[in-house]
Structure formats: structure tokens, C-alpha cells
Design an enzyme around this catalytic site. Sequence first.
Site, PDB file in Angstrom:
ATOM      1  N   TYR A  30       8.750  16.006   0.701  1.00  0.00           N
ATOM      2  CA  TYR A  30       8.601  17.209   0.097  1.00  0.00           C
ATOM      3  C   TYR A  30       8.539  17.258  -1.412  1.00  0.00           C
ATOM      4  O   TYR A  30       7.682  17.996  -1.868  1.00  0.00           O
ATOM      5  CB  TYR A  30       9.781  18.316   0.525  1.00  0.00           C
TER       6      TYR A  30
ATOM      7  N   LYS B 272       3.759  29.999   4.153  1.00  0.00           N
ATOM      8  CA  LYS B 272       2.821  29.533   2.865  1.00  0.00           C
ATOM      9  C   LYS B 272       1.437  29.623   3.442  1.00  0.00           C
ATOM     10  O   LYS B 272       0.526  30.005   2.766  1.00  0.00           O
ATOM     11  CB  LYS B 272       3.124  28.190   2.593  1.00  0.00           C
TER      12      LYS B 272
ATOM     13  N   HIS C  87      13.517  11.816   3.498  1.00  0.00           N
ATOM     14  CA  HIS C  87      12.723  12.937   3.781  1.00  0.00           C
ATOM     15  C   HIS C  87      12.661  14.050   2.808  1.00  0.00           C
ATOM     16  O   HIS C  87      11.538  14.511   2.537  1.00  0.00           O
ATOM     17  CB  HIS C  87      13.438  13.681   5.019  1.00  0.00           C
TER      18      HIS C  87
ATOM     19  N   ASP D 111       6.188  22.689 -25.917  1.00  0.00           N
ATOM     20  CA  ASP D 111       6.259  21.018 -25.613  1.00  0.00           C
ATOM     21  C   ASP D 111       7.293  21.154 -24.327  1.00  0.00           C
ATOM     22  O   ASP D 111       7.850  22.237 -24.165  1.00  0.00           O
ATOM     23  CB  ASP D 111       6.455  20.053 -26.739  1.00  0.00           C
TER      24      ASP D 111
ATOM     25  N   THR E  63       6.982  26.771   6.211  1.00  0.00           N
ATOM     26  CA  THR E  63       5.537  26.382   5.926  1.00  0.00           C
ATOM     27  C   THR E  63       4.426  27.214   6.351  1.00  0.00           C
ATOM     28  O   THR E  63       3.390  27.635   5.986  1.00  0.00           O
ATOM     29  CB  THR E  63       5.361  24.947   6.351  1.00  0.00           C
TER      30      THR E  63
ATOM     31  N   SER F 107      -1.593  27.277  -4.820  1.00  0.00           N
ATOM     32  CA  SER F 107      -1.355  28.860  -4.729  1.00  0.00           C
ATOM     33  C   SER F 107      -1.861  29.290  -6.190  1.00  0.00           C
ATOM     34  O   SER F 107      -1.941  30.620  -6.380  1.00  0.00           O
ATOM     35  CB  SER F 107       0.181  28.879  -4.700  1.00  0.00           C
TER      36      SER F 107
ATOM     37  N   ARG G 249       1.809   0.522  15.105  1.00  0.00           N
ATOM     38  CA  ARG G 249       1.310   0.536  13.597  1.00  0.00           C
ATOM     39  C   ARG G 249       1.893  -0.678  12.982  1.00  0.00           C
ATOM     40  O   ARG G 249       2.593  -1.627  13.680  1.00  0.00           O
ATOM     41  CB  ARG G 249       2.215   1.487  12.668  1.00  0.00           C
TER      42      ARG G 249
ATOM     43  N   TRP H  11       7.052  -0.009   3.910  1.00  0.00           N
ATOM     44  CA  TRP H  11       7.150   0.778   2.720  1.00  0.00           C
ATOM     45  C   TRP H  11       8.791   1.130   3.000  1.00  0.00           C
ATOM     46  O   TRP H  11       9.540   1.642   1.857  1.00  0.00           O
ATOM     47  CB  TRP H  11       6.530   1.741   2.319  1.00  0.00           C
TER      48      TRP H  11
ATOM     49  N   HIS I 217       0.876  -1.395   0.036  1.00  0.00           N
ATOM     50  CA  HIS I 217      -0.011  -0.114  -0.119  1.00  0.00           C
ATOM     51  C   HIS I 217       0.836   1.142  -0.009  1.00  0.00           C
ATOM     52  O   HIS I 217       0.691   2.127  -0.916  1.00  0.00           O
ATOM     53  CB  HIS I 217      -0.915   0.145   1.105  1.00  0.00           C
TER      54      HIS I 217
ATOM     55  N   SER J 149      12.950   6.423 -13.993  1.00  0.00           N
ATOM     56  CA  SER J 149      11.812   7.276 -14.482  1.00  0.00           C
ATOM     57  C   SER J 149      11.616   8.727 -13.679  1.00  0.00           C
ATOM     58  O   SER J 149      11.613   9.714 -14.491  1.00  0.00           O
ATOM     59  CB  SER J 149      10.415   6.623 -14.040  1.00  0.00           C
ATOM     60  N   SER J 150      11.865   8.611 -12.402  1.00  0.00           N
ATOM     61  CA  SER J 150      11.645   9.981 -11.850  1.00  0.00           C
ATOM     62  C   SER J 150      12.691  11.020 -12.070  1.00  0.00           C
ATOM     63  O   SER J 150      12.653  12.326 -12.152  1.00  0.00           O
ATOM     64  CB  SER J 150      11.681   9.952 -10.224  1.00  0.00           C
TER      65      SER J 150
ATOM     66  N   HIS K 143      15.301  12.951  11.792  1.00  0.00           N
ATOM     67  CA  HIS K 143      14.067  12.911  12.836  1.00  0.00           C
ATOM     68  C   HIS K 143      13.194  11.772  12.879  1.00  0.00           C
ATOM     69  O   HIS K 143      12.236  11.439  13.507  1.00  0.00           O
ATOM     70  CB  HIS K 143      13.456  14.156  12.813  1.00  0.00           C
ATOM     71  N   HIS K 144      13.281  10.990  11.678  1.00  0.00           N
ATOM     72  CA  HIS K 144      12.732   9.654  11.669  1.00  0.00           C
ATOM     73  C   HIS K 144      13.052   8.558  12.437  1.00  0.00           C
ATOM     74  O   HIS K 144      12.596   7.288  12.533  1.00  0.00           O
ATOM     75  CB  HIS K 144      12.593   9.196  10.171  1.00  0.00           C
TER      76      HIS K 144
ATOM     77  N   GLU L 138      12.054  13.118  -0.129  1.00  0.00           N
ATOM     78  CA  GLU L 138      10.773  12.483  -0.930  1.00  0.00           C
ATOM     79  C   GLU L 138       9.492  12.877  -0.451  1.00  0.00           C
ATOM     80  O   GLU L 138       8.484  13.471  -0.944  1.00  0.00           O
ATOM     81  CB  GLU L 138      10.829  10.930  -0.807  1.00  0.00           C
TER      82      GLU L 138
END
Lengths: 539, 295
Positions: A259, A333, A255, A107, A330, A270, A452, A143, A78, A171-172, A304-305, A257
Site C-alpha cells: 500500500y 475509490k 503487506h 520547502d 478500494t 484523484s 513462478r 525478492w 528485478h 532513507s525511507s 494472506h501471502h 509495503e
Amino acid sequence: MATDTIAAHDDHHHGPEKGLLRWVKTTNHKDIGSLYLWFSFMMLLVGGAFAMVIRAELFMPGIQVVDPHFFNSMTTMHGLIMVFGAIMPAFVGLGNWLIPMMVGAPDMALPRMNNWSFWILPFAGAILLSTFFMEGGAPAFGWTFYAPLSTTFAPDSTDFFIFAVHLLGFSSIMGAINIIATVLNMRAPDMKLMDMPLFVWTWLITSFLLIGAMPVLAGAVTMMLTDRNFGTSFFDAAGGGDPVMFQHIFWFFGHPEVYIMILPAFGVISHIIPTFARKPLFGYSSMVYATAAIAFLSYIVWAHHMFLTGMPVAGQLYFMYATMLIAVPTGVKVFNWVATMWKGSMTFETPMLWALSFVFLFTIGGFSGLMLGIVPADIQYHDTYFVVAHFHYVLVTGALWSIIAAVFYWFPKWTGKMYNESLAKIHFWWSIISVNILFFPQHFLGLAGMPRRIPDYNLQFADFNMISSIGAFMFGASFILFTYIIIDGIRNGKPAKARPWESAKGLEWTLGSPAEYHSFDKAPSRKAIEQESQHTSVA
Amino acid sequence: MSSKDSYYVPHGTYWPIIGSIGIATMFVGMANMFHGVSWGGSVTALGLGIVLFMMFGWLGQVVNESVNGLYNSQVDRSFRWGMSWFIFSEVMFFAAFFGALFYAREFAIPWLSGEGNNQFTPDLWNGFVQTWPEIAFKTPAAELRNGTALSVPTELIDTWGLPALNTAILLLSGVTLTFAHHALRAGERNKIIGWLVATIALGVAFLGFQIAEYGHAYDIGLKLNSGIYGSTFFMLTGFHGFHVTVGALMLIVILYRVQKGHFSKENHFGFEGVAWYWHFVDVVWLGLFVFVYWI
């Protein structure tokens, strides 16, 4: 002779080719954008189906629906499918569709590579999903695929997972390179950097995050591959390596990722809020600088993870304070969006409803993120449902919300039709109610200590789990309505005007609805750019 | 000519899907090969063949379009952006492995040997002695690891032997390549060819010495399974060697294109892109020499 070749190759004045193979061969940014969006939608349904299995198992205490190993495969797949298959490709699809139109280009800069960066994805997805049918089952280590779960103790299918991640990375990276080249090189000559719409800005900065982070992920899975198959000791303490090192390398990717999945969302919001508040975006340049600041900070907060994994106290303090710092840009924003609405003439069409609820719900996710960033508090919350609630508030009611908002907002531009507004509003209310029933109780579960990634739980967690599961089934069903609205809109929608939202700004609205196959044959003039800029006042 | 004032947007193309099929076939083959499936090797080779066919066809088409004058300066800039950020992504890939090297050396091994009051690895292996690079010499766990012993090297690789020689060779190849570029800008084709051949020869010499070095390493017992030093040593030098191989192949293609007269004094991004790549490989080697072989 050379002229003949040119005439044969120059595709500027042709429409799309006929037949299904057009989609395989296409070099057109709109075709490829559509492919990305449909692919990501299918992956969203697949990942969503996995989530339904998870919530069905958690509906009641005890093991009812699936065995625990398969449950772990479900949470793992998932997460992987949603992150790499749904959210990221959806944003690349939006970028493909919109960026050339927003910067006044014909293009993307590298159209053939654009095709490749999409057509790798179905193969990656197929390899990833094929692991379900292998001996030992699909990856079941979460994951985040921490070593040694993913090295010493994982089934053979893990090697296929590793190669799938490599393909997703190719790809990315290609997609990001293409977007950078498009923004920096294909922009209308009269468009300065600080004239660019925010969606373009946020995607440009996201591209730098992708190019910096994805190769590190490739390095991490390559080390896994050699640890698994060739006797290296990267993540094995017996050879002087360290499983904790895996977490450092993974989160150095992981991390940024996060963002990668939210900065383009900020860009979308925006655009929508100024349109329906009928005011120019408040603080355009501070929005740009805040995006850049968030991107920079995202590279220096990864541990921090890992507060509970073990690191020196100095490290914990540094990563805690650096994490707190992210709240500043943040906050800039969020306050800018609110200030944009201040004294605006607001109307609440569907895209605006999604954008407004994004501001509310994403901010809830941001606050719970701050709580998790505090070391002593995180010792309580780590690996509980509180974390699950946190990242679903930022990824579902953040990233996914902005994607749905963008689909409704640019739907008329893409299809030339209007979707059914009243059905879309029903869909919105259905979604926002069910998603909060789904995720809000998970905060309480986490604070009460429910871990979890566990298929069974103590009786004290039963009520909130049942509520959450009911919300999940409701939310899952909402996508049936969503699919209907989209297909109905494409087939039976009323024709849309070139500028269906009266005060929408942006060069894409100067094109027809649907937009012409090749966006801008001639670069837009300085006057047009100024008129459509996000920081001029609405006439 | 219309192509000069408008951006070149190519027709539909089958090369990307061919590339995807090739690369997916190769990966599926490799995973099966690692698991000892009999057909794994041949499927890997098939996939690699398809990938090479795709690169030949795709890049050949780009070369043809370039030679036929379909590209303007804006297309050229797109290629430049593309190539430079591709190289940056490669830098980040190597950075992951350098990061692993630094982390193991600065944190993992000291902690294993009890630094920080055994806070992080309390009594994991009593008497573990912090050593670098001969980590496997004194690892008590050498026999414990998955029931298979680590390969223990009997001596160290001499920094100032082959590695130093290879450093000189690769740096020199950067210089000869720059001479070739100057010759290209001056339009002196014979000189370009001479300097390019010299660069390729140096690259091949580097690879030859690197193979000899690997043979020596295996003789003294430094292998992939020699603990973290063996891991970082072979993965870093191995990926670097792979990049040198690719770079040398690209230089050979460029040599062929120079002989065909594809490049002009002003317009020769194909050459420059490969030169950037070669210099990048050069810089990575310097990092390797300092951090893997020297200190």
C-alpha cells in the site's frame, strides 16, 4: 554578530547554486525531487533490463540464455530494484516536488535530512548491485528472501544485500518523517486538514505506513544477519525458532509495503481525473477516509501471502475475511473516480489517458487480488504465474502508470515547457497495448499451473510465454520513446502557462511554470486555498 | 528579524553525503569483517569514524544556528515531529524482536513439541519437550544444528537479582531526569547539572551491571547460540543496551550544553528530545524485564 550569521545563512532569496556540486549539497525540495525522479528512472531501466533477460529466457521452453541460478538472481534483483529502487523513490520524488507546493510551504520541514534521505539511495543501490560481482553471485532467493534460502543456503553476498536493505530503510524512514513534519507543520496556516489535496493526504497516510513497516523489515534482516553470522536461531527450528516466523515478520512489513506503493498513486489519479473531467472530485472526504481505512487494514492482513505455508484454519479464515474487507474502501475509490467522470466534459490529454487506463487496469489487478485472497482458490493459484500477473497489474499498470501520468501532468509545472502531445499519445497507446500483451496471458499461464521463478517450463505453456515475451520486448522498447519525449520536452518544448490544464485545481498551479526555486515565501491566503481546493465546484 | 517570521531553509550542506559515505563504508567493512576478511575491521572503524565526524559536525551546526537565534517556533515544531516519529520507528524496530519472542513462545515451540496433533511439525523431533526459557536444555536437535552443538545453559538467570536492580536503576534515572527538566524550567542551573549528572551516573551503572550480567550469562552457558531464547535474550537486551549507550552519550552532550548556557526556560528542545529518548529506552526495558526475564 548574530545578524551577520543570519544574512549569511538565510537562503530564501537566492536561486540555485552553480555547478554540479549543487546537486550533492542541495537542500531544496525541487532539486531533491528531481534527483529522486532521475534516480528512480535509472533504476527502472536497470530493473527493466533484468526483466528483459527473464522474458528472453522464457521466450521458449528449455534453457537458452542464462543459467538457472543467474535466472533466479534476475527475478530477485528485478523485484528488489523495482520495489525499492524505482517505485518507492519515484513516489518520494513526486512527494518532494509537489507537497510543499500543494500545502503552500517554502520547502520541506527538514531540508538537510531531505538531502540525506536521497543521498543514501545511490550507496544502497551500488551495494545491492555490487553483489553480482561477488563469489556465489547476487541473491537468488526471490525478492521476499524467505529463510532458510536466505540464511542457511545463501551465498556470502547476502550480507551485503542485508546492509543495502538497512540503508534503503534509513532513507525511507527519514523521507517519511520529513513528509509528516512538512504536512503537519508547514501547511499554510489557513489550510485545514480537510482542505488538503488528496495527493498530500495519501502521502501523509503512506508516511505512517513507512514508519510502521520499514523498521520491522530492518528487524527481519537483522535477525537474518545474526542467524547467518552469529549462531542465533530465529529462523532455525533446530534451536526452537521457525522459518515460518520469517514469513510472518517479512509480510508484516510486506503487506503495508504494497500500500506504500499504491496509496500515493491513488492520490495522483484523484488529481488528474477531476482536471480532465472538469468536475470537482466526487466524494472528497470519503476518499480520505477510504485511504485511512486501507492503511489500517493493510497492517492486519499480512498472512494472506502465506496460506500455503501452514497456519491454523482459524488463522486462514480470519486473514481471508480481513483481506476481502479491503475491497470495500478500494471500491469506494474506484466508484468515486467513475462518479467524478459522470457527465463531465471530458478531454483525453495524455495524463488523462494514463489515469483512465489506471482505473481499468488497476481494477483488474484488484479483482485478481480478491481471487488470490480466497483460501481455497489460493491453494490453486499460489506461486503460479497468476500471482505474477496480479501484482504486475497493480504495480505496473497501477503504481508505475500513476507515476507516468504524474510526470506528464506536472511536467509543465516542473520544466516550464510542454511535452510533445502527439508523440506522448503514441507512447501511451504503444505502452497500453504492449503491457497487456505482456501480462494478460500470464493469468492463463498461472491458471494452467505454470509456477513462478522457474527458468524452464512444460511445452503446454510455450505459446502464451512467447506472446508474453513479445509484449515484454515491446513494452521495454516503449521506454526509449518515453525517454525521448521527456528530454525533447525539456529541451525543445513550447513554453507552458502557469496553469497549462484549464481546470486544474491546486495551489501548485498558482505558482509560475517552472515553479519558483522557493515555493511559497508567503503563505497563500484563505481565499486562494478555497479557490484551489479539491472540493469546491468549478466556476 | 527576518528569521523569526520566515521558516529557516538552510544553505547547501555536505554533511549528508559525508554521512552516506561513512555509513556505507561502515556497512561494507562490517560485511567483510563477518566474512573474515582481514581489512574488514579497520574499514568498519574508518566508516564509524566518518559517521561520528558527520554527527559532530552536523549537529554542531544545528546547535550553532539554534544558539544564534535562527530558528523560530515553527522550526522547533518540525524538530518535535521529527523526533517523535523517529522514536516511533525505533519502537517498531523493537516490536519486531518482541514479536519474534512471542511467536517462538506461543507458536513455534508448542508446535515443535507436538501441539495441534503434530499438524505443523509432524515428528520433526520425537520427544521434543516444550520448555521456556530453558529451550536448549532438552532440544534433541542441539547436536544436529549445522553440525555444531547449541550452547546449553546450566541454570537460569535470576529475575530478582541484577535484572530487578537494573529495572530500579533505570526507573530512578527517569525520575532524576524529570527533576532536571523541572529545574531547567525553573532556571536553576546548578540543580539541572546535579540531576543530569545523577541520571548519567545511573545510566552508566545500568550499563555496568548489564555487562556483568552478560559475563554471568556466558559463564552459565547462555549464549547467542543457545537456541531461540538465547537469540531473543541477547538481541533484545543488546539492542537495548546500545540504545542506553547512545542515550547516555546524548545526555553527556546535553550536560555540556547546559554548562554552556544553551538552554532557556522556554526554549530547550535539545534537552526535551533527549529526555523523550531516555524515557523510550526506559519503557523498552520494562517490556524486556517482564517478557524476557520474568514471565
